[in-house]
Write a protein that holds these residues in place. Structure first.
Motif, short mmCIF file in Angstrom:
data_model
loop_
_atom_site.label_atom_id
_atom_site.label_comp_id
_atom_site.label_asym_id
_atom_site.label_seq_id
_atom_site.Cartn_x
_atom_site.Cartn_y
_atom_site.Cartn_z
N GLY A 86 0.81 -1.20 0.00
CA GLY A 86 0.00 0.00 0.00
C GLY A 86 0.84 1.25 0.00
N GLY A 87 2.14 1.09 -0.08
CA GLY A 87 3.04 2.25 0.03
C GLY A 87 3.03 3.09 -1.21
N GLN A 88 3.82 4.17 -1.14
CA GLN A 88 3.91 5.05 -2.30
C GLN A 88 4.94 4.54 -3.28
OE1 GLN A 88 4.85 8.71 -0.34
NE2 GLN A 88 3.18 8.35 1.09
N ALA A 89 5.80 3.65 -2.83
CA ALA A 89 6.79 3.06 -3.73
C ALA A 89 7.11 1.67 -3.20
CB ALA A 89 8.05 3.91 -3.77
N ALA A 90 7.50 0.82 -4.08
CA ALA A 90 7.81 -0.55 -3.66
C ALA A 90 9.07 -1.01 -4.36
CB ALA A 90 6.65 -1.48 -3.98
N ILE A 91 9.89 -1.71 -3.60
CA ILE A 91 11.10 -2.31 -4.17
C ILE A 91 10.98 -3.80 -3.97
CG2 ILE A 91 13.60 -2.44 -4.01
CD1 ILE A 91 13.54 0.40 -2.85
N PHE A 92 11.11 -4.53 -5.04
CA PHE A 92 11.04 -5.98 -4.96
C PHE A 92 12.43 -6.54 -5.16
CE2 PHE A 92 6.92 -4.53 -6.23
CZ PHE A 92 6.07 -5.28 -5.44
N ILE A 93 12.90 -7.30 -4.18
CA ILE A 93 14.19 -7.97 -4.32
C ILE A 93 13.90 -9.44 -4.53
CG2 ILE A 93 16.38 -8.50 -3.23
CD1 ILE A 93 16.10 -5.95 -1.62
N LEU A 94 14.21 -9.92 -5.71
CA LEU A 94 13.96 -11.33 -6.02
C LEU A 94 15.28 -12.08 -5.93
CD1 LEU A 94 10.98 -11.05 -7.09
CD2 LEU A 94 11.70 -12.68 -8.80
N ASP A 123 -1.39 -5.12 -7.13
CA ASP A 123 -2.17 -4.55 -6.04
C ASP A 123 -1.71 -3.16 -5.66
OD1 ASP A 123 -3.59 -6.79 -6.00
OD2 ASP A 123 -2.71 -7.66 -4.20
N LEU A 124 -0.59 -2.74 -6.19
CA LEU A 124 -0.06 -1.44 -5.79
C LEU A 124 -0.98 -0.32 -6.27
CD1 LEU A 124 3.72 -1.70 -6.61
CD2 LEU A 124 2.72 -1.35 -4.38
N PRO A 125 -1.03 0.76 -5.53
CA PRO A 125 -1.73 1.93 -6.07
C PRO A 125 -1.06 2.39 -7.36
CG PRO A 125 -1.07 2.28 -3.78
CD PRO A 125 -0.45 1.01 -4.21
N ASP A 126 -1.82 3.04 -8.20
CA ASP A 126 -1.28 3.39 -9.51
C ASP A 126 -0.13 4.37 -9.43
OD1 ASP A 126 -2.92 1.73 -10.74
OD2 ASP A 126 -4.43 3.21 -11.27
N SER A 127 -0.11 5.13 -8.35
CA SER A 127 0.94 6.15 -8.27
C SER A 127 2.23 5.59 -7.68
CB SER A 127 0.44 7.31 -7.42
OG SER A 127 0.09 6.81 -6.14
N ALA A 128 2.23 4.33 -7.28
CA ALA A 128 3.42 3.78 -6.62
C ALA A 128 4.48 3.40 -7.66
CB ALA A 128 3.04 2.56 -5.81
N SER A 144 14.03 0.51 -12.39
CA SER A 144 14.24 1.53 -11.38
C SER A 144 13.08 2.51 -11.38
CB SER A 144 15.55 2.26 -11.66
OG SER A 144 15.74 3.24 -10.69
N ALA A 145 12.37 2.54 -10.25
CA ALA A 145 11.33 3.54 -9.96
C ALA A 145 10.46 3.82 -11.18
CB ALA A 145 11.97 4.83 -9.45
N SER A 146 9.79 2.80 -11.66
CA SER A 146 8.98 2.97 -12.85
C SER A 146 7.51 2.93 -12.48
CB SER A 146 9.30 1.87 -13.85
OG SER A 146 8.32 1.86 -14.85
N LEU A 147 6.73 3.71 -13.22
CA LEU A 147 5.28 3.66 -13.03
C LEU A 147 4.63 2.71 -14.02
CD1 LEU A 147 4.47 7.40 -12.47
CD2 LEU A 147 4.21 5.57 -10.84
N ASP A 148 5.41 2.25 -14.97
CA ASP A 148 4.86 1.41 -16.03
C ASP A 148 4.77 -0.04 -15.53
OD1 ASP A 148 4.19 0.06 -18.27
OD2 ASP A 148 5.62 1.08 -19.58
N ARG A 149 3.55 -0.50 -15.33
CA ARG A 149 3.39 -1.86 -14.78
C ARG A 149 3.82 -2.94 -15.78
NH1 ARG A 149 3.53 0.75 -11.05
NH2 ARG A 149 1.93 1.11 -9.47
N ARG A 150 3.65 -2.59 -17.07
CA ARG A 150 4.04 -3.59 -18.07
C ARG A 150 5.55 -3.84 -18.02
NH1 ARG A 150 3.83 -2.75 -23.91
NH2 ARG A 150 4.17 -0.68 -23.11
N GLN A 151 6.29 -2.73 -17.87
CA GLN A 151 7.74 -2.86 -17.72
C GLN A 151 8.08 -3.71 -16.51
OE1 GLN A 151 9.58 0.91 -17.39
NE2 GLN A 151 9.98 1.10 -19.57
N ALA A 152 7.32 -3.48 -15.43
CA ALA A 152 7.59 -4.24 -14.21
C ALA A 152 7.38 -5.73 -14.45
CB ALA A 152 6.67 -3.75 -13.09
#
Lengths: 673, 296
Positions: A86-94, A123-128, A144-152
Motif C-alpha cells: 500500500g506504500g507510495q513506492a515498492a522495491i522488490f528484491i527477487l 495490487d499497488l496503487p497506480d501512483s506507486a 528503477s522507480a517505474s510507473l509502467d506496470r508492463r515494464q515491471a
C-alpha cells in the motif's frame, strides 16, 4: 468497500436525466409515410398509454442506466483493504540464487516468488513506483522507480534462475539507497532466506520478507575429484554426498566415465551427514567423470557433478651448459618439471666449448618453457620461453656485464617478492659475482653490498633480478652457484621452486579443474608463447554446446561466463589440444534448502524481518471501467440491431451468390424477413 | 405527357394478349365474347320448341322432317364485355419510389389497351380522390386507346381535402353499373373501407381481380431511431421506435394482412395479386398476370 473519490456519486444525478429523456421522448424525427394504416396495427399491441409503462422492457434505457452506474462507480474509485502493498513506492528484491530453483513448491521457488511479485505489483496503487532488483550472484537493478506496470512485469519475467549464490546484502544496500530517495517505500524481499547478510545492516524503508520454500530435504554431491591413482597409470574418482535434510536419506550414486556407467554406490546418509565413495581403477584415458544421484529431490542442480583430471602439464626446462649438480638435483626434485640438458651451441661459449650444435638441441630450446643458461650466454635468444641466466660470462641483448665483484653481501631488497616467499637469506656467502648494472626492465630481488677493506659500505650490485621483456620472463642470478654456499643452505630449494614457479607460471596447472559457478577463470595456454601473440584467442565450448571467444586483455585471457553447470572445453587459437574444466554447484549454502523464517541479521528490535503482513488498498476501478465499456458496446449493438441484421442478411445472400430475384409480390418477399 | 405512355413495340406485344373472363356475361353489342344470350353466331347452343312469333327462318327443318314438330335452333350470342378499372387515386397511392399511382395507371393502361384491342368496352374510375371522381366512360374500339392513355396520365392524387371513404364510393359504383363485367381494382388497400367495398362489388357478380400495389418502402421500411410517422393522406401521427423488434413486427403484420386479404378474396372468387412497384411492367403482364389467369 470504500471509495477514494466519493464525490463522483453526485454524477448519479444524471440517472434521472436519462429516464426523463425516455419519458419525454424529445428526439422524435418526423417522417412521412404513405399511410400509418399498417403501423397502427404494429403499435397497437406495443404502445401503452401510461408513461411509466412505456419504460417497461426498454432495453436501451436499461443498458444506458447500467453503463452510467458502472461508470460512476469506476470514477468513485472503490477499494478494498487487502493484504498487499500500500506504500507510495515498492522495491522488490527477487532472490535468483540456485536454491531458488528448488521444486519443493510448484513449479519452483523462483516461479512462485515471481507470481507473488506480479500479484503485489498488481495490487499497488497506480501512483506507486516499482523498483525490481535481482539478487543473483551480483545484485542487479532490473527496473528503477517505474510507473509502467508492463515494464515491471517484463522485468520480473526476465529474471532467470541463477546457478550461484545471491548477493543479498548488496541488493539490500541498493534498495536502501533507492528507498532513501523516495519516502514511504516498502521493500519486499522474496527469497528462501538462504542468504548471507552482514551482522549490522541499517535499512531505510519498511522491509517485508516473504519466504518461499517448504522443506529442506535435499541431498547433494558436495565433492567430486578425478586424480591419478596410487598405482600411477589408472585414475581414481572421489565423490562425496551430503544430506542437508532432517530425515535420513538413501540415494544411489552412479559414476560415469565417457558416458558409461563405471560404478554405483547405495549410500545411507544420516541427516546432516556426509558419505564418500571412491571409484578406483578408472581407465587411464578417462577425460572426465560424471557423478549422478539417481532419483529426485527438491533441487536437481546439485544431483549431478562432473570432474576432469587436473591438467598438470610438466614444465619443460632446458638446461644449457655446465654440469651443475645442484641445479640438476633441484630440478629433478621439483614435481612436474621435465628437464633436459643440451650442450651450448658453438659460438656462444667462451670458457667451455661444445662445438657441435645438434638439431635436437635446437628443438629442445624452442619447445622449452624455461631455458637456464648456467655460465653461458647464447648467441641468439631462443624464440620463446622464459630465461634464467646464472653468472652470465658475457653481455647479451638483455643486459650488460661490466666485470666481477668480490664478496658481495646478499641483502633482501623486497621482502614481499614472490621469489623470496619463505626464503631466509641469512648466513649466505657469495665469493664473487658478475657485476651487471640493473637493466631498466628489471626489478632487483637480492642485492649485494660491497664493502671496502675497512668494512665501510661502498655500493651495491644486484645479485638476483627479474623482469618481463617482450612478454617473456627473465631472471638473472649474478653469481655462480659453485662460488656460494647457497646450494648448501635450506633456502636453496625454496628459492629454486619459487623461481621456477615465477618463470614458468601456470604451466604446471594451466587451469583449475573445478570452478564455482560465476567464478572467473584465467586461461593459460599450454604454450606460453601464444600469450605474446596478440591475435591469440580462446574458443570455449559451454556445456550446452554454445561457444564463446575470449580475446586477450593485457596479456591475459579471462573467461567469466561460467554460469552453466557442467564441462567447459577450451581451445587456444588453432591448436589441436583441448583443455577442460568443470563448473559444479558445490555450495552448501545453496544445497541446504531449509527456508529461513526470517532474514538472518535483520530480525532486530524494529521487527523488520519476518512474516509481517499489513493491509494495502486494492482498487477496483479497472474492472468497473471494463464493465462500463462492455455495457456501452452492448448498448450500441442493441441500437444497431436492425442494421446488423440487414448486414447479416446481405452477407448471407452474398455468400450464397444469389442475386436479387425479382418477384412481383410482397408475399414472395415476406419470407425473407 | 412529354413521353409516350407506352412504346410502339410494347403495344404490339400487348395486342397478342387477351383478357380472360371465367364466366360468360351479357354484353351490349356484338362482340367477340360468349354472352349469356342466344343469338346469331355460328356456335350452336340449344333447341327449343317453336312458339308463335319466332322467326321461322330459324326453324330446323331436318328436325321437323324426323319428328314432325317445329324446333327452333338456338345459337350462342357473341357480345362485347365491359372491363371496369377502379384505380385508387388517394394520396397514399401517390407515394413511393417507383410511384404507386403511376404504376397503377400504367398497369391499367396496358390492360385497358388489351381490352380495347379485344373489342371490349373499357371504363376507368378513380376513387379515393375526394368528391369529384374522374371517370373515363365506357368506350369501345382501339381508337379510344389514346384517350384512355391521356386520361390515365392525367390522374393525380388530390393535394388536400379529406379523403373519402372508399367503401361508400365502391358501393355507389356497384349500384350504378347496369352490366357487371370484368373489374380490376388497383389499390394499396390501406383503408378498411376497401374490403367492405369489394364485398359490395362481389355481390353484383363482377369478376374481380385485386392488384394490391405496394411500394418497396412499405414492404421493407428502412427506418431507424425514434420516429414520428405522419400519414400522407390523413396527417395522422404514429410514434414508433424503429428498432429491430418493431421492424420485425411490422413485416410480420404486413404478411398477416396480406394473408387475410388473400383469404378474403379467395372466399369471394376474386383474384388477388400483391405487386411490388419495382417489378417491371413487362414481367408483370407477360408472366405474373398470365399465371394468375387474368390475361391469356
Amino acid at each position: 468497500m470504500n471509495f477514494l473519490a466519493p464525490g463522483a456519486f453526485f454524477l448519479g444525478l444524471l440517472l434521472p436525466v436519462i429516464v426523463a429523456f425516455y419519458l419525454l421522448k424529445l428526439r422524435r424525427v418526423e417522417r412521412s409515410v404513405s399511410s400509418v394504416y399498417l403501423w397502427r396495427r404494429v403499435v397497437r399491441d406495443v404502445e401503452a398509454n401510461a408513461p411509466w409503462q412505456r419504460l417497461r422492457f426498454n432495453l436501451l434505457m436499461i443498458l444506458q442506466l447500467l453503463f452510467l452506474i458502472a461508470l460512476i462507480l469506476a470514477v468513485a474509485r472503490p477499494f478494498t483493504w487487502a493484504e498487499g502493498a500500500g506504500g507510495q513506492a515498492a522495491i522488490f528484491i527477487l532472490d535468483s540464487s540456485a536454491s531458488m530453483s528448488a521444486t519443493d513448491v510448484t513449479p519452483s521457488r523462483l516461479e512462485s516468488a515471481r507470481q507473488r511479485a506480479r500479484q503485489l505489483v498488481g495490487d499497488l496503487p497506480d501512483s506507486a513506483r516499482v523498483t525490481i532488483i535481482e539478487a543473483g550472484q551480483e545484485a542487479q537493478v532490473r527496473l528503477s522507480a517505474s510507473l509502467d506496470r508492463r515494464q515491471a512485469y517484463q522485468a520480473l519475467e526476465a529474471i532467470r534462475p541463477g546457478m550461484g549464490g545471491s548477493d543479498m546484502s548488496v541488493a539490500l544496500e541498493l534498495a536502501s539507497a533507492i528507498a532513501a530517495r523516495q519516502p514511504g517505500t516498502e521493500i519486499f524481499v522474496l527469497s528462501d532466506g538462504r542468504v548471507e547478510l552482514p551482522q549490522r545492516l541499517t535499512l531505510r524503508g519498511r522491509l517485508r520478507y516473504l519466504p518461499f520454500g517448504l522443506s529442506g530435504e535435499n541431498q547433494a554431491i558436495s565433492l567430486l575429484t578425478l586424480e591419478p591413482g596410487a598405482a600411477g597409470s589408472d585414475l581414481t574418482a572421489f565423490a562425496q554426498v551430503s544430506n542437508y535434510g532432517e530425515e535420513p536419506a538413501r540415494r544411489r550414486l552412479s559414476i560415469f566415465a565417457g558416458g558409461r556407467l563405471i560404478n554405483a554406490f547405495d549410500l545411507e546418509i544420516a541427516p546432516g551427514g556426509v558419505e564418500a565413495a571412491l571409484a578406483e581403477g578408472l581407465p587411464p584415458g578417462t577425460e572426465a567423470v560424471e557423478a549422478r544421484l539417481d532419483g529426485a529431490d527438491a533441487l536437481a542442480l546439485d544431483d549431478r557433478a562432473l570432474a576432469v583430471l587436473p591438467q598438470a602439464r610438466p614444465v619443460r626446462v632446458t638446461l644449457v651448459g655446465g654440469n651443475n649438480v645442484f641445479i640438476k638435483t633441484a630440478l629433478s626434485l621439483l614435481p612436474g618439471v621435465e628437464f633436459s640438458q643440451v650442450e651450448p651451441s658453438a659460438p656462444t661459449g667462451e670458457e667451455e666449448t661444445a662445438p657441435t650444435a645438434e638439431p635436437p638441441a635446437e628443438d629442445a630450446l624452442n619447445a622449452a618453457d624455461l631455458t637456464i643458461y648456467d655460465n653461458q650466454v647464447p648467441a641468439a635468444l631462443p624464440p620463446t620461453g622464459s630465461l634464467l641466466f646464472i653468472a652470465p660470462p658475457a653481455s647479451t641483448e638483455l643486459f650488460t656485464t661490466t666485470g666481477i665483484v668480490q664478496g658481495p653481501l646478499p641483502r633482501v631488497l623486497d621482502l614481499n617478492d614472490p621469489i623470496l616467499e619463505h626464503v631466509t637469506l641469512a648466513e649466505i656467502n657469495v665469493l664473487d659475482a658478475v657485476e651487471i648494472p640493473l637493466p631498466d626492465w628489471a626489478l632487483p630481488v637480492i642485492g649485494g653490498d660491497l664493502k671496502d677493506d675497512k668494512g665501510q659500505y661502498v655500493r651495491s650490485v644486484p645479485l638476483l633480478f627479474r623482469g618481463e621483456v617482450d612478454g617473456r620472463r627473465v631472471a638473472v642470478l649474478a653469481f655462480d652457484l659453485h662460488h656460494s654456499d647457497l646450494p648448501l643452505n635450506v633456502a636453496f630449494p625454496l628459492l629454486w621452486a619459487n623461481l621456477i614457479d615465477w618463470l614458468a607460471p601456470g604451466a604446471r596447472s594451466p587451469l583449475p579443474a573445478q570452478v564455482a559457478p560465476g567464478e572467473r577463470v584465467t586461461l593459460t595456454p599450454p604454450n606460453p608463447a601464444l600469450l605474446s601473440d596478440a591475435a591469440v584467442q580462446a574458443t570455449i565450448t559451454r556445456p550446452d554446446g554454445s561457444t564463446a571467444v575470449v580475446q586477450p586483455e593485457n596479456g591475459r585471457l579471462i573467461f567469466a561466463d561460467t554460469t552453466q553447470l557442467g564441462l567447459y572445453r577450451i581451445r587456444f587459437g588453432s591448436e589441436e589440444d583441448e583443455l577442460a574444466f568443470t563448473v559444479n554447484l558445490f555450495a552448501p549454502q545453496e544445497s541446504n534448502l531449509l527456508p529461513a523464517d526470517s532474514l538472518p541479521g535483520l530480525e532486530g528490535p524494529a521487527g523488520t524481518g519476518g512474516r509481517d503482513s499489513q493491509l494495502g488498498q486494492r482498487e477496483w476501478w479497472r474492472p468497473l471501467a471494463l464493465l462500463a465499456l462492455g455495457l456501452l458496446m452492448g448498448e450500441w449493438l442493441v441500437y444497431q440491431r436492425a442494421g446488423l441484421a440487414r448486414l447479416r442478411d446481405a452477407l448471407a445472400a452474398g455468400l450464397r451468390g444469389i442475386t436479387r430475384r425479382p418477384a412481383p409480390a410482397g408475399a414472395q418477399r415476406k419470407g425473407r424477413k | 405527357m412529354s413521353e409516350p405512355f407506352f412504346s410502339e413495340d410494347f403495344l404490339q406485344r400487348l395486342e397478342r394478349l387477351a383478357l380472360a373472363a371465367r364466366h360468360a356475361m351479357p354484353g351490349q353489342t356484338q362482340g367477340e365474347r360468349r354472352s349469356t344470350k342466344r343469338g346469331q353466331s355460328v356456335e350452336f347452343a340449344d333447341f327449343r320448341p317453336y312458339v308463335m312469333g319466332d322467326d321461322f327462318r330459324r326453324i330446323d327443318w331436318n328436325a321437323y322432317a324426323r319428328l314432325e314438330r317445329f324446333f327452333i335452333k338456338l345459337f350462342v350470342e357473341e357480345e362485347d364485355l365491359t372491363v371496369h378499372f377502379i384505380i385508387d387515386a388517394s394520396r397514399s397511392m401517390d407515394w413511393g419510389e417507383p410511384n404507386k399511382l403511376r404504376y397503377a395507371a400504367r398497369v391499367a393502361g396496358a390492360l385497358g389497351y388489351v381490352a380495347l384491342t379485344g373489342l371490349d368496352r373499357v371504363t376507368v374510375t378513380a376513387i379515393g380522390g375526394g368528391n369529384g371522381q374522374p371517370v373515363f366512360p365506357a368506350q369501345r374500339g382501339k381508337r379510344q386507346a389514346l384517350a384512355l392513355f391521356a386520361f390515365l396520365q392525367a390522374l393525380k392524387a388530390p393535394q388536400n381535402g379529406t379523403p373519402g371513404d372508399p367503401a361508400a364510393q365502391l358501393r355507389a359504383y356497384a349500384a350504378a353499373q347496369s352490366r357487371p363485367g370484368l373489374l380490376v381494382v388497383l389499390s394499396d388497400l390501406m383503408h378498411d373501407g376497401w374490403v367492405e367495398g369489394l364485398r359490395a362489388l362481389a355481390a353484383r357478380r363482377f369478376e374481380i381481380s385485386v392488384l394490391h400495389i405496394l411500394a418497396p418502402e412499405e414492404i421493407r421500411p428502412e427506418l431507424n431511431g425514434d420516429l414520428k410517422l405522419i400519414d400522407a393522406e390523413s396527417s395522422a401521427e404514429v410514434e414508433i421506435t424503429a428498432d429491430y423488434e418493431v421492424l420485425t413486427r411490422y413485416c410480420q403484420s404486413l404478411a398477416d394482412w396480406q394473408a387475410d386479404l388473400r383469404q378474403f378474396c379467395r372466399s369471394r372468387g376474386m383474384a388477388y395479386l400483391p405487386i411490388e412497384t419495382t417489378v417491371p411492367l413487362e414481367e408483370l403482364l407477360f408472366t405474373w398476370l398470365q399465371r394468375q389467369g387474368v390475361l391469356r
